[in-house]
Design an enzyme around this catalytic site. Structure first.
Site, PDB file in Angstrom:
ATOM      1  N   HIS A  59     -11.214  17.293  33.455  1.00  0.00           N
ATOM      2  CA  HIS A  59     -10.435  18.002  32.440  1.00  0.00           C
ATOM      3  C   HIS A  59     -10.542  19.518  32.622  1.00  0.00           C
ATOM      4  O   HIS A  59      -9.526  20.227  32.638  1.00  0.00           O
ATOM      5  CB  HIS A  59     -10.951  17.574  31.060  1.00  0.00           C
ATOM      6  CG  HIS A  59     -10.347  18.300  29.900  1.00  0.00           C
ATOM      7  ND1 HIS A  59      -9.441  17.702  29.037  1.00  0.00           N
ATOM      8  CD2 HIS A  59     -10.515  19.569  29.435  1.00  0.00           C
ATOM      9  CE1 HIS A  59      -9.081  18.578  28.106  1.00  0.00           C
ATOM     10  NE2 HIS A  59      -9.722  19.724  28.312  1.00  0.00           N
ATOM     11  N   GLU A  60     -11.745  20.012  32.785  1.00  0.00           N
ATOM     12  CA  GLU A  60     -11.931  21.467  32.916  1.00  0.00           C
ATOM     13  C   GLU A  60     -11.316  21.987  34.218  1.00  0.00           C
ATOM     14  O   GLU A  60     -10.741  23.078  34.241  1.00  0.00           O
ATOM     15  CB  GLU A  60     -13.410  21.839  32.836  1.00  0.00           C
ATOM     16  CG  GLU A  60     -14.096  21.484  31.517  1.00  0.00           C
ATOM     17  CD  GLU A  60     -13.392  22.026  30.285  1.00  0.00           C
ATOM     18  OE1 GLU A  60     -12.693  23.051  30.371  1.00  0.00           O
ATOM     19  OE2 GLU A  60     -13.540  21.400  29.221  1.00  0.00           O
ATOM     20  N   HIS A  70      -7.783  22.728  33.713  1.00  0.00           N
ATOM     21  CA  HIS A  70      -7.518  24.099  33.240  1.00  0.00           C
ATOM     22  C   HIS A  70      -7.641  25.091  34.396  1.00  0.00           C
ATOM     23  O   HIS A  70      -6.825  26.004  34.529  1.00  0.00           O
ATOM     24  CB  HIS A  70      -8.512  24.503  32.136  1.00  0.00           C
ATOM     25  CG  HIS A  70      -8.369  23.743  30.866  1.00  0.00           C
ATOM     26  ND1 HIS A  70      -7.167  23.547  30.230  1.00  0.00           N
ATOM     27  CD2 HIS A  70      -9.312  23.143  30.069  1.00  0.00           C
ATOM     28  CE1 HIS A  70      -7.365  22.863  29.112  1.00  0.00           C
ATOM     29  NE2 HIS A  70      -8.660  22.597  28.992  1.00  0.00           N
TER      30      HIS A  70
HETATM   31  N1  ARG Z   1     -12.782  21.345  26.379  1.00  0.00           N
HETATM   32  C1  ARG Z   1     -13.104  20.063  25.820  1.00  0.00           C
HETATM   33  C2  ARG Z   1     -14.274  20.242  24.888  1.00  0.00           C
HETATM   34  O1  ARG Z   1     -15.298  20.766  25.275  1.00  0.00           O
HETATM   35  C3  ARG Z   1     -13.450  19.056  26.877  1.00  0.00           C
HETATM   36  C4  ARG Z   1     -12.905  17.716  26.616  1.00  0.00           C
HETATM   37  C5  ARG Z   1     -13.378  16.730  27.647  1.00  0.00           C
HETATM   38  N2  ARG Z   1     -13.074  15.379  27.238  1.00  0.00           N
HETATM   39  C6  ARG Z   1     -13.695  14.313  27.766  1.00  0.00           C
HETATM   40  N3  ARG Z   1     -13.331  13.123  27.421  1.00  0.00           N
HETATM   41  N4  ARG Z   1     -14.632  14.444  28.638  1.00  0.00           N
HETATM   42  O2  ARG Z   1     -14.209  19.860  23.734  1.00  0.00           O
HETATM   43 ZN    ZN Z   2      -9.635  21.590  27.430  1.00  0.00          ZN
END
Ligand code: ARG
Ligand code: ZN
Ligand code: CA
Length: 234
Positions: A144-145, A148
């Site tokens: 996910h990161e 970005h």
């Molecule tokens: N930027 C999000 C947070 O820190 C990350 C989400 C990651 N989601 C996951 N299922 N790993 O809240």
């Molecule tokens: Zn995010």
């Protein structure tokens, strides 16, 4: 074409001490995280190659690094390697400070020019595969990161905007709010717009086990972003 293009990764383990609870994650976990990342980015044109793992004992950085803090600035200024095309990943605990409980955060490709030293991804060490942060311990936080870092927004960015759903990607259905958990009945938070909420998308906030892929439109957008801002020829 030249696919896949390999992005070099510098992985920085920042720990309070040399115990696992102190954040000193074993190399096997770092390696399986890179494997997960490559699985998740398969067929997008981009793959990742672990160049080096650095290990730093610094309890202050481990606990106090949060977005926009002096600890984060100092940590990155000290450890970061390479240019805009190189991915730097840092693992910390985020235990103290205003963002305690954060899973991770990242900079965008278009940020590089202004803040080159700040470039990269910081994640909680328990989010690595087989880490202790269930239900976020299958390695999808880095996926996910890095999304970005290559220029993607959240699928719920901008809510129910009829044009693109706010994430500037046309094939991700519009979504009003982030998804939590992994709903069994597919939510439809923008009923006026086509499609159910993209709860299986890496750029939503679902549990790791729920996350399955990027859309072709997201991959096309991030290839364009890293070509433009990171000089990566993909
Ligand atoms: N930027 C999000 C947070 O820190 C990350 C989400 C990651 N989601 C996951 N299922 N790993 O809240
Ligand atoms: Zn995010
Ligand atoms: Ca969209």
């Amino acid at each position: 074409n030249n696919w896949p293009v390999y992005i070099n990764v510098h992985f920085h383990v920042v720990a309070a001490n040399t115990s696992i609870e102190g954040g000193y994650v074993p190399q096997s976990q770092v390696d399986s995280q890179i494997e997960i990342l490559n699985k998740d980015y398969k067929n997008t044109g981009v793959q990742f190659r672990l160049d080096n793992t650095s290990r730093t004992i610094n309890a202050d950085w481990f606990e106090n690094v949060n977005p926009y803090t002096s600890e984060a600035t100092l940590m990155k200024e000290t450890l970061r390697r390479g240019g805009p095309e190189t991915l730097n990943v840092y693992t910390v605990s985020f235990d103290n400070g205003y963002a305690a409980g954060l899973l991770g955060y990242a900079t965008f490709p278009s940020d590089y020019e202004d803040e080159p030293k700040d470039d990269g991804v910081v994640i909680q060490y328990g989010t690595l595969p087989s880490g202790n942060l269930y239900p976020y311990n299958l390695g999808r936080t880095l996926t996910h990161e890095v999304g970005h870092w290559v220029g993607l927004y959240h699928t719920f960015q901008g809510g129910c905007d009829p044009e693109t759903g706010g994430d500037e990607v046309a094939d991700t259905p519009a979504q009003a709010v982030p998804t939590r958990g992994c709903p069994t009945f597919r939510p439809d938070t923008c009923p006026e717009q086509p499609g159910f909420d993209p709860i299986h998308n890496y750029m939503d906030y679902s549990d790791d086990v729920c996350m399955r892929g990027f859309t072709p439109g997201q991959a096309a957008r991030f290839r364009d972003q890293i070509r433009t801002y990171r000089g990566i020829n993909v």
